[in-house]
Scaffold this active site. Structure first.
Site: not given
Ligand code: NAD
Length: 287
Positions: A114-115, A117, A132, A191, A194, A231, A258, A274
């Site tokens: 979902q990240n 980054d 995403h 763009c 266009c 995570g 956690p 993680a």
């Molecule tokens: P979330 O923020 O809803 O939940 C984060 C989860 O990570 C929590 O359950 C928390 O307990 C856990 N967590 C915290 N520290 C941790 C660690 N060190 N190791 C393992 N787990 C840990 O995140 P989500 O469920 O991914 O949803 C959030 C949305 O926001 C996503 O759609 C994402 O695209 C976006 N987002 C992306 C980033 C990124 O790209 N790094 C950062 C923030 C939000």
């Protein structure tokens, strides 16, 4: 990344035995589903930590929606530039590197994240489905409301694939011109062919996921023999349904977080971070 290099840098703490460990070891295709917690130890705050972190000053709902971009593209662009400035300096952590190393030795590994980054790819993972999107890619802003309201069907630009704005039409522009544009401070880019406004290639609130990307994620989950969920609070749909989809198929699911989630009571859930737990786990699976 080669396995031996990875193992050299691994902490040697043994993974405690737990149910499913043997099935995980045997699995020839492992899907790894990750959320914001995966990158927390790279210094990127999770979404739930937004009130204290990266997202603190502005509610993302106000700057990460198509409505917000339509109303004030420059404000939305500037907010993403700020977020990108913090994310750009982040480096993959030991957890990202461990997942990349899991693929060494011939096992198939599909990462569904979902990240936004890009840290899994930076660590060396190859098959990564970015549910995403990616903060550092651009795409045209497609204003569906305006297109539906227009008397004529929109013209699709041959360079950006968006609805052509024709504010500045350069017939010699190519896709390479578009690929050279990046998320950087300044005016919202357009763009080169266009004139359509460009935006970060991420999924905003109130938007659907790209169906092809969601299909790729479901194919990875449907084809795996084990799934590791790292995570994610599992509160954002449709991504949150993916680990449940694997579980319904009877596939062993392991969670690393956690905090407990709705999934925790139904799977083996390891309470921890993680970057601490994944290297030990993957050292075990790689062995
Ligand atoms: P979330 O923020 O809803 O939940 C984060 C989860 O990570 C929590 O359950 C928390 O307990 C856990 N967590 C915290 N520290 C941790 C660690 N060190 N190791 C393992 N787990 C840990 O995140 P989500 O469920 O991914 O949803 C959030 C949305 O926001 C996503 O759609 C994402 O695209 C976006 N987002 C992306 C980033 C990124 O790209 N790094 C950062 C923030 C939000």
């Amino acid at each position: 990344m080669g396995r031996s290099r990875f193992v050299d840098h691994m902490p040697r703490a043994a993974m405690p035995d737990f149910p499913h460990l043997a099935s995980l070891r045997r699995a020839r295709h492992i899907a790894v589903f990750t959320g914001a917690g995966m990158s927390a130890e790279s210094g990127i705050p999770t979404f739930r930590e937004r009130m204290t972190g990266l997202w603190a000053r502005t509610d993302p709902m106000e700057v990460a929606t198509p409505r917000a971009f339509r109303a004030d593209p420059q404000r939305v662009w500037d907010w993403h530039v700020n977020v990108a400035a913090a994310v750009r300096n982040a480096r993959p952590n030991a957890g990202h590197r461990a997942i990349a190393a899991l693929a060494a030795g011939g096992r198939r590994v599909s990462v569904v994240t979902q990240n936004i980054d890009g840290l899994h790819q930076a660590a060396g993972s190859e098959a990564v489905v970015e549910l995403h999107g990616n903060l550092f890619r651009l795409k045209p802003f497609v204003d569906e409301d305006a297109a539906f309201a227009a008397p004529e069907p929109p013209v699709i630009c041959g360079v950006c694939d968006g609805y052509a704005a024709w504010e500045r039409c350069d017939h010699f522009a190519t896709r390479e011109d578009l690929a050279g544009l990046v998320l950087a401070a300044g005016a919202v880019p357009r763009c080169p062919c266009c004139g359509a406004l460009l935006r970060p290639d991420v999924v905003w609130f109130e938007e659907m996921l790209d169906p092809l990307v969601l299909d790729a994620a479901m194919a990875a989950v449907d084809g795996c023999e084990a799934l590791i969920c790292v995570g994610s609070s599992l509160e954002v749909e449709p991504a949150a349904s993916l680990p449940w989809r694997a579980l319904r198929r009877g596939v062993p699911v392991l969670e690393i977080n956690p905090q407990a989630t709705a999934l925790s009571a139904h799977v083996v859930s390891l309470r921890g971070r993680a970057a601490e737990l994944l290297p030990s786990l993957i050292l075990d699976l790689a062995g």
